[in-house]
Design a protein around this motif. Structure first.
Motif, mmCIF file in Angstrom:
data_model
loop_
_atom_site.group_PDB
_atom_site.id
_atom_site.type_symbol
_atom_site.label_atom_id
_atom_site.label_comp_id
_atom_site.label_asym_id
_atom_site.label_seq_id
_atom_site.Cartn_x
_atom_site.Cartn_y
_atom_site.Cartn_z
ATOM 1 N N GLN A 261 66.956 21.044 34.973
ATOM 2 C CA GLN A 261 67.658 22.317 35.060
ATOM 3 C C GLN A 261 68.412 22.612 33.617
ATOM 4 O OE1 GLN A 261 67.232 25.331 36.890
ATOM 5 N NE2 GLN A 261 65.677 23.851 38.011
ATOM 6 N N VAL A 262 69.033 21.303 33.046
ATOM 7 C CA VAL A 262 69.645 21.367 32.006
ATOM 8 C C VAL A 262 68.804 21.024 30.528
ATOM 9 C CG1 VAL A 262 71.739 20.509 33.153
ATOM 10 C CG2 VAL A 262 70.302 18.840 31.996
ATOM 11 N N ALA A 263 67.799 20.397 30.784
ATOM 12 C CA ALA A 263 66.963 20.148 29.716
ATOM 13 C C ALA A 263 66.043 21.199 29.296
ATOM 14 C CB ALA A 263 66.211 18.779 29.938
ATOM 15 N N THR A 264 66.589 22.386 28.868
ATOM 16 C CA THR A 264 65.957 23.621 28.655
ATOM 17 C C THR A 264 66.517 24.192 27.429
ATOM 18 O OG1 THR A 264 67.318 25.002 29.745
ATOM 19 C CG2 THR A 264 65.203 24.053 30.869
ATOM 20 N N ALA A 265 65.979 24.807 26.675
ATOM 21 C CA ALA A 265 66.582 25.565 25.380
ATOM 22 C C ALA A 265 67.670 26.501 25.682
ATOM 23 C CB ALA A 265 65.546 26.109 24.497
ATOM 24 N N GLY A 266 67.451 27.318 26.852
ATOM 25 C CA GLY A 266 68.520 28.195 27.141
ATOM 26 C C GLY A 266 69.771 27.583 27.467
ATOM 27 N N PHE A 267 69.638 26.485 28.294
ATOM 28 C CA PHE A 267 70.930 25.768 28.530
ATOM 29 C C PHE A 267 71.703 25.018 27.453
ATOM 30 C CE2 PHE A 267 73.582 22.483 30.767
ATOM 31 C CZ PHE A 267 74.054 23.106 32.045
ATOM 32 N N VAL A 268 70.848 24.291 26.875
ATOM 33 C CA VAL A 268 71.410 23.537 25.588
ATOM 34 C C VAL A 268 72.303 24.745 24.906
ATOM 35 C CG1 VAL A 268 70.690 22.424 23.559
ATOM 36 C CG2 VAL A 268 69.827 21.643 25.736
ATOM 37 N N GLU A 269 71.534 25.828 24.413
ATOM 38 C CA GLU A 269 72.133 26.570 23.810
ATOM 39 C C GLU A 269 73.565 27.306 24.210
ATOM 40 O OE1 GLU A 269 71.431 31.165 21.692
ATOM 41 O OE2 GLU A 269 69.785 30.315 22.862
ATOM 42 N N LYS A 270 73.692 27.204 25.720
ATOM 43 C CA LYS A 270 74.764 27.792 26.143
ATOM 44 C C LYS A 270 75.952 26.804 26.186
ATOM 45 C CE LYS A 270 76.327 29.164 30.892
ATOM 46 N NZ LYS A 270 76.063 29.449 32.370
ATOM 47 N N VAL A 271 75.406 25.584 26.378
ATOM 48 C CA VAL A 271 76.361 24.580 26.313
ATOM 49 C C VAL A 271 77.127 24.345 24.918
ATOM 50 C CG1 VAL A 271 76.883 22.087 26.410
ATOM 51 C CG2 VAL A 271 75.742 23.227 28.146
ATOM 52 N N LEU A 272 76.109 24.226 23.852
ATOM 53 C CA LEU A 272 76.519 24.492 22.391
ATOM 54 C C LEU A 272 77.443 25.562 21.986
ATOM 55 C CD1 LEU A 272 73.362 23.255 20.768
ATOM 56 C CD2 LEU A 272 75.346 21.809 20.946
ATOM 57 N N VAL A 282 75.323 27.946 16.094
ATOM 58 C CA VAL A 282 74.612 27.506 17.118
ATOM 59 C C VAL A 282 73.089 28.119 16.637
ATOM 60 C CG1 VAL A 282 73.866 27.095 19.504
ATOM 61 C CG2 VAL A 282 76.219 27.043 18.800
ATOM 62 N N SER A 283 72.318 27.206 15.911
ATOM 63 C CA SER A 283 71.191 27.799 15.494
ATOM 64 C C SER A 283 69.986 27.431 16.165
ATOM 65 C CB SER A 283 70.937 27.562 13.987
ATOM 66 O OG SER A 283 70.804 25.983 13.936
ATOM 67 N N THR A 284 68.696 27.891 15.994
ATOM 68 C CA THR A 284 67.571 27.467 16.846
ATOM 69 C C THR A 284 67.312 26.198 16.379
ATOM 70 O OG1 THR A 284 66.581 29.548 17.051
ATOM 71 C CG2 THR A 284 65.035 27.709 17.070
ATOM 72 N N GLU A 285 67.685 25.718 14.976
ATOM 73 C CA GLU A 285 67.432 24.363 14.477
ATOM 74 C C GLU A 285 68.450 23.352 15.109
ATOM 75 O OE1 GLU A 285 69.540 22.774 10.526
ATOM 76 O OE2 GLU A 285 67.824 24.048 9.855
ATOM 77 N N VAL A 287 69.749 23.676 18.094
ATOM 78 C CA VAL A 287 69.268 23.702 19.733
ATOM 79 C C VAL A 287 68.033 22.681 19.792
ATOM 80 C CG1 VAL A 287 68.324 24.732 21.702
ATOM 81 C CG2 VAL A 287 70.099 25.810 20.386
ATOM 82 N N GLN A 288 67.225 22.708 18.949
ATOM 83 C CA GLN A 288 65.919 21.967 18.810
ATOM 84 C C GLN A 288 65.953 20.391 18.763
ATOM 85 O OE1 GLN A 288 63.166 22.889 20.160
ATOM 86 N NE2 GLN A 288 64.029 24.455 20.978
ATOM 87 N N SER A 289 67.114 20.418 17.651
ATOM 88 C CA SER A 289 67.706 18.962 17.127
ATOM 89 C C SER A 289 68.206 18.276 18.394
ATOM 90 C CB SER A 289 68.525 19.248 16.081
ATOM 91 O OG SER A 289 68.019 19.684 14.945
ATOM 92 N N VAL A 290 68.778 19.047 19.030
ATOM 93 C CA VAL A 290 69.338 18.217 20.416
ATOM 94 C C VAL A 290 68.327 18.135 21.542
ATOM 95 C CG1 VAL A 290 71.290 18.427 22.350
ATOM 96 C CG2 VAL A 290 71.946 19.123 19.946
ATOM 97 N N LEU A 291 67.570 19.255 21.771
ATOM 98 C CA LEU A 291 66.747 19.220 23.028
ATOM 99 C C LEU A 291 65.507 18.317 22.865
ATOM 100 C CD1 LEU A 291 65.763 20.516 25.538
ATOM 101 C CD2 LEU A 291 64.753 22.387 24.289
ATOM 102 N N ARG A 292 64.842 18.436 21.792
ATOM 103 C CA ARG A 292 63.655 17.424 21.672
ATOM 104 C C ARG A 292 63.696 16.192 22.014
ATOM 105 N NH1 ARG A 292 60.595 19.985 16.277
ATOM 106 N NH2 ARG A 292 60.423 22.097 16.802
ATOM 107 N N PRO A 293 64.656 15.332 21.468
ATOM 108 C CA PRO A 293 64.766 13.932 22.043
ATOM 109 C C PRO A 293 65.023 13.923 23.374
ATOM 110 C CG PRO A 293 65.909 14.282 19.823
ATOM 111 C CD PRO A 293 65.719 15.576 20.494
ATOM 112 N N GLY A 294 65.746 14.862 24.112
ATOM 113 C CA GLY A 294 66.097 14.861 25.509
ATOM 114 C C GLY A 294 64.802 15.187 26.270
#
Length: 390
Positions: A261-272, A282-285, A287-294
């Protein structure tokens, strides 16, 4: 919910356990509001980085830390390279980034990220600090994070938190400096720059080297974690419920469902956007930098293991032990690590040189306000390393 409950209990526990702080010995500095003009290091240069390796190959994943993955969601600054180092002690490949390798006589700056982040969180700092201040700058992915290997913390013979803790990561930092960084230059003067839980890693790395060498010349702590969920800071009424919830996540299928549930772009953006004061940062860049390795294999097990970690060192234990100057830099609008709590608990130690507050900045100043933070880092490095030449 757990964090909110325990933070409330922790405040009461601190009143009884924390020593009184009569006055603030460190010089207190409050910068002008916002990033503002006049403090920048120039416009960002775009360029292609290249991959390098150090210390051989092989390891836990059977690949280097920079191979067989999709491209980064951003372009590396000119002069910034990616590398891979094989840490023999854990049989792990470790991803790192570096700039200024040719500046063999320059001091070393090693950047250490926080929870759930990686070296990409310093993409606005590595090249610019190196270029403007003549440093060799490195950023490392702690094992379990970013594109470093993620060994299974539940493998046979391992106990909870045996692998993903501040002591192991501190060993990683010191081994990386010895095996990679100090072999690439003639100047061993080193300054650590850390964010959030990375501050505990950096402090422990320096503490582990006390009396062994004097390579460490200073440490910059950016919104350090106060570890409000540490077992000594939990109220008596919250402690059993925290442990129960941690074990529930780590030991049952519910944990994997929670991570999904937390390893999604929407959730990562919300937390950031909670962590950052300026939501436009909080850019797409990012969000993706945090999400992709996750989303890499093994990331969920690492996440669930570390959220059950309530032991280990505290910043108020380590900071007074430092044999080098400590610079505290704090975004005033951090919702997770309140600045007043940080000033009260950490700012009075003799080892703290300055306590710098940044208005209208949140938990990750190096990314949200690099035009403020980069000069602060560069000037601190120049100051503490120049003293060794006198």
């Amino acid at each position: 919910v757990m964090a909110t409950a325990v933070r409330g209990g922790a405040r009461g526990a601190r009143a009884a356990k924390a020593p009184a702080v009569p006055t603030l010995r460190a010089r207190t500095i409050r910068l002008g509001s916002g990033p503002g003009p006049g403090l920048g290091l120039g416009r960002r240069k775009k360029g292609g980085g290249r991959a390098v390796s150090a210390g051989g190959g092989g390891g836990g994943s059977g690949r280097s830390a920079t191979s067989q993955r999709e491209p980064l969601p951003y372009v590396l600054d000119n002069g910034v390279e990616e590398g891979s180092w094989f840490w023999k002690e854990t049989s792990c490949n470790v991803r790192f980034q570096k700039a200024g390798e040719a500046k063999a006589e320059g001091p070393v700056v090693l950047l250490i990220h926080g929870f759930g982040a990686n070296a990409d969180h310093f993409r606005k700092n590595i090249g610019r600090i190196s270029e403007e201040y003549g440093c060799r700058v490195y950023a490392i992915d702690l094992i379990g994070y970013g594109y470093s290997d993620k060994p299974n913390p539940r493998a046979s013979g391992r106990k909870p938190n045996d692998l993903y803790n501040f002591y192991v990561w501190a060993k990683q930092v010191n081994a990386f400096l010895d095996e990679v960084v100090h072999k690439e230059g003639t100047n061993r003067d080193t300054v650590l720059v850390c964010n959030s839980i990375g501050c505990l890693v950096g402090l422990q790395a320096i503490a582990d080297k006390a009396g062994v060498d004097d390579d460490y010349k200073g440490i910059v702590l950016l919104n350090p974690s106060l570890r409000l969920l540490h077992k000594t800071k939990q109220s008596w009424i919250a402690k059993p419920f925290v442990k129960l919830f941690q074990d529930f996540l780590r030991e049952t299928p519910a944990g994997e469902a929670f991570f999904a549930q937390v390893a999604t772009a929407g959730f990562v953006e919300k937390v950031l956007k909670q962590a950052y004061h300026n939501p436009d940062a909080v850019s797409t860049e990012l969000v993706q930098s945090v999400l992709r390795p996750g989303l890499e294999p093994g990331a969920s097990a690492v996440f669930l293991d570390f959220v059950s970690y309530s032991d280990g060192p505290l910043p108020e234990e380590l900071i007074p032990r430092m044999k080098c100057p400590v610079e505290l830099i704090w975004g005033e609008n951090d919702p997770w690590e309140p600045i007043e709590m940080g000033r009260e608990q950490l700012g009075a130690f003799d080892t703290v040189r300055n306590f710098v507050s940044l208005p209208e900045v949140g938990h990750c100043p190096q990314d949200e306000a690099p035009d403020l933070v980069n000069p602060l880092i560069g000037n601190f490095v120049a100051d503490v390393t120049s003293k060794t030449k006198m």
